[in-house]
Design a protein around this motif. Structure first.
Motif, short mmCIF file in Angstrom:
data_model
loop_
_atom_site.label_atom_id
_atom_site.label_comp_id
_atom_site.label_asym_id
_atom_site.label_seq_id
_atom_site.Cartn_x
_atom_site.Cartn_y
_atom_site.Cartn_z
N LEU A 131 0.82 -1.20 0.00
CA LEU A 131 0.00 0.00 0.00
C LEU A 131 0.86 1.26 0.00
CD1 LEU A 131 -2.71 -1.00 2.65
CD2 LEU A 131 -2.81 -1.27 0.17
N SER A 132 0.28 2.34 -0.45
CA SER A 132 0.94 3.65 -0.41
C SER A 132 -0.14 4.72 -0.44
CB SER A 132 1.89 3.82 -1.59
OG SER A 132 1.19 3.72 -2.82
N GLY A 133 0.26 5.95 -0.18
CA GLY A 133 -0.67 7.06 -0.25
C GLY A 133 -1.82 6.95 0.74
N ARG A 134 -3.03 7.22 0.28
CA ARG A 134 -4.21 7.24 1.16
C ARG A 134 -4.51 5.87 1.75
NH1 ARG A 134 -8.68 11.09 -1.92
NH2 ARG A 134 -7.46 13.05 -1.83
N ALA A 135 -4.29 4.81 0.97
CA ALA A 135 -4.57 3.46 1.46
C ALA A 135 -3.68 3.13 2.66
CB ALA A 135 -4.38 2.45 0.35
N LEU A 136 -2.39 3.48 2.58
CA LEU A 136 -1.47 3.23 3.68
C LEU A 136 -1.82 4.11 4.88
CD1 LEU A 136 1.05 1.87 4.83
CD2 LEU A 136 2.43 3.65 3.73
N LYS A 137 -2.21 5.35 4.62
CA LYS A 137 -2.59 6.27 5.69
C LYS A 137 -3.79 5.73 6.47
CE LYS A 137 -4.09 11.08 6.35
NZ LYS A 137 -4.42 12.34 5.66
N ALA A 138 -4.74 5.11 5.77
CA ALA A 138 -5.92 4.55 6.42
C ALA A 138 -5.55 3.37 7.31
CB ALA A 138 -6.94 4.12 5.37
N VAL A 139 -4.61 2.54 6.87
CA VAL A 139 -4.18 1.39 7.68
C VAL A 139 -3.39 1.86 8.89
CG1 VAL A 139 -2.71 -0.66 7.69
CG2 VAL A 139 -4.23 -0.22 5.77
N ARG A 140 -2.54 2.87 8.71
CA ARG A 140 -1.75 3.38 9.83
C ARG A 140 -2.62 3.90 10.96
NH1 ARG A 140 3.14 6.67 6.80
NH2 ARG A 140 4.73 5.04 6.97
N ARG A 141 -3.79 4.37 10.62
CA ARG A 141 -4.72 4.84 11.66
C ARG A 141 -5.09 3.70 12.61
NH1 ARG A 141 -10.92 7.01 10.54
NH2 ARG A 141 -11.67 6.55 12.64
N ASN A 142 -5.12 2.47 12.10
CA ASN A 142 -5.53 1.32 12.90
C ASN A 142 -4.38 0.59 13.56
OD1 ASN A 142 -8.46 1.24 12.54
ND2 ASN A 142 -7.99 0.94 10.37
N ILE A 143 -3.14 0.96 13.24
CA ILE A 143 -1.97 0.33 13.86
C ILE A 143 -1.09 1.45 14.40
CG2 ILE A 143 -0.04 -1.25 13.57
CD1 ILE A 143 -1.40 -2.38 11.11
N GLN A 144 -1.09 1.64 15.70
CA GLN A 144 -0.35 2.72 16.34
C GLN A 144 0.78 2.15 17.21
OE1 GLN A 144 -0.96 6.35 16.10
NE2 GLN A 144 -1.83 5.46 14.25
N MET A 145 1.68 3.03 17.62
CA MET A 145 2.87 2.60 18.35
C MET A 145 3.08 3.42 19.61
SD MET A 145 6.65 2.01 16.72
CE MET A 145 7.98 1.25 17.65
N VAL A 146 3.53 2.75 20.67
CA VAL A 146 3.98 3.42 21.89
C VAL A 146 5.49 3.20 21.96
CG1 VAL A 146 3.86 3.48 24.41
CG2 VAL A 146 1.79 3.07 23.07
#
Length: 372
Positions: A84-99
């Protein structure tokens, strides 16, 4: 295991080694992650342990797409994130976060707490309308046990434990489904570690989170994890439930790690076998052939140098039932109990539960036992 939400298949990350000034050419590669397979179930906590330099943090960065893998795939709900790249990757990153590991350097000292926690809303404006963001930030501060009126304070005005809570609040801002926690308590005092771990445990139940929890502290990993993966030199060498790994380890490396954990009971310490590994960890730029652990393993045979062991149930336990029948990458795997069973006085005993709120005395926690 529950339905998998995150699946990793043959994940590889190599960093090129180059030489030359005008004409640079690649002469090798640092094999930080070299063929990792794992699954994370929905609502599950997967602990990852191993020595420093084994590739745990690189694995964490790959899972949240901060690094691009050299090979392999990362499937989130069946979709390959690596493509994925662009908007599709941005949407997935919203659901996988990091501490992140260090609560002192992971927060911008020039930004207020409100701006730090609210920054994800600027990147994903559809999550919270602009006029509603301050209220959302205050709600997040309250969820992690901080005063909502602290929104205008700066990071230097907080303690280490409070800063890590701010980092957790930032990770929760977009209501993700998966949180990758890269040693989130390693820089904290023992009593504060217990508070943060209990907070993560409570938030998992409230928000239905799935965790990939990376740590050195074996007691904490056992306390919070449903399953545990042991990593060595870029690969997973053993994986199973917390009971299987701690009470019935079959890989020599896992057994050596567990034997290094201090035992507070003098009687148990006197009767425990200490496994001392010889030699240093090989360079990830030039790992040994066959089994990567063979240069430090007391069971090493000629087969270990010629054949790469698969991460699967060992042949000795393939037709047996019980906790010893779990995946282990060793040609000569055998069961060996190293630490006392959970609930005893040894390192398997979990830290005290209970997450004190602001102004209450700190909770007592388990011992901070590092592998290195």
């Amino acid at each position: 295991m529950a339905e998998p939400i995150l699946q990793v298949r043959g994940l590889v990350k190599h960093y090129p080694l180059t030489q030359g000034i005008l004409f640079r050419k690649q002469v090798g590669a640092v094999k930080a992650v070299d063929g990792v397979d794992l699954e994370l179930g929905r609502g599950e906590t997967l602990g990852v342990v191993g020595e420093s330099g084994c590739g745990k943090s690189t694995l964490a960065r790959l899972l949240v797409s901060l690094e691009r893998p050299t090979e392999g795939s990362i499937l989130f709900k069946g979709e390959d994130v690596t493509r994925l790249s662009g908007r599709a990757l941005k949407a997935v990153r919203r659901n996988i976060q990091m501490v992140f590991q260090d609560p002192y350097t992971s927060l911008n000292p020039r930004m207020t707490v409100g701006d730090i926690i609210g920054e994800p809303f600027d990147i994903h404006p559809e999550v919270a309308p602009k006029g509603d963001r301050r209220r959302k930030v205050q709600e997040l501060l309250d969820v992690v046990g901080l005063n909502p009126e602290y929104v205008n304070r700066y990071p230097h005005q907080f303690s280490g434990g409070q800063r890590q809570r701010i980092g957790i609040a930032r990770g929760l801002a977009l209501r993700p489904e998966v949180i990758v926690a890269d040693e989130p308590v390693s820089a904290l005092d023992v009593s504060v570690q217990a508070q943060v771990i209990n907070l993560l445990d409570r938030l998992q139940g409230e928000f239905g989170l799935s965790y990939v929890f990376i740590a050195h502290d074996l007691s904490i990993v056992r306390h919070i994890s449903d399953r545990v993966g042991v990593m060595y030199l870029g690969r997973i060498v053993e994986i199973g439930s917390d009971e299987e790994i701690y009470d019935h380890p079959t890989h020599p490396y896992t057994q050596a790690l567990l034997s290094a954990v201090p035992v507070p009971d003098p009687e148990a310490r006197r009767h425990r076998e200490r496994i001392i590994l010889t030699g240093d960890v090989p360079s990830p730029a030039n790992p040994p052939s066959g089994c990567r652990f063979r240069t430090r393993c007391w069971k090493a045979r000629e087969r270990c140098a010629l054949e790469v062991p698969l991460l699967a149930v060992p042949a000795a336990f393939r037709y047996a039932e019980g906790p010893a029948a779990h995946d282990s990458a060793c040609h000569f795997a055998e069961e060996k109990q190293v630490v006392p069973p959970e609930g005893g006085t040894g390192p398997g005993a979990p830290p005290a539960k209970g997450d004190p709120g602001p102004g209450e005395p700190p909770a007592e926690g388990g011992g901070a036992t590092r592998l290195t």
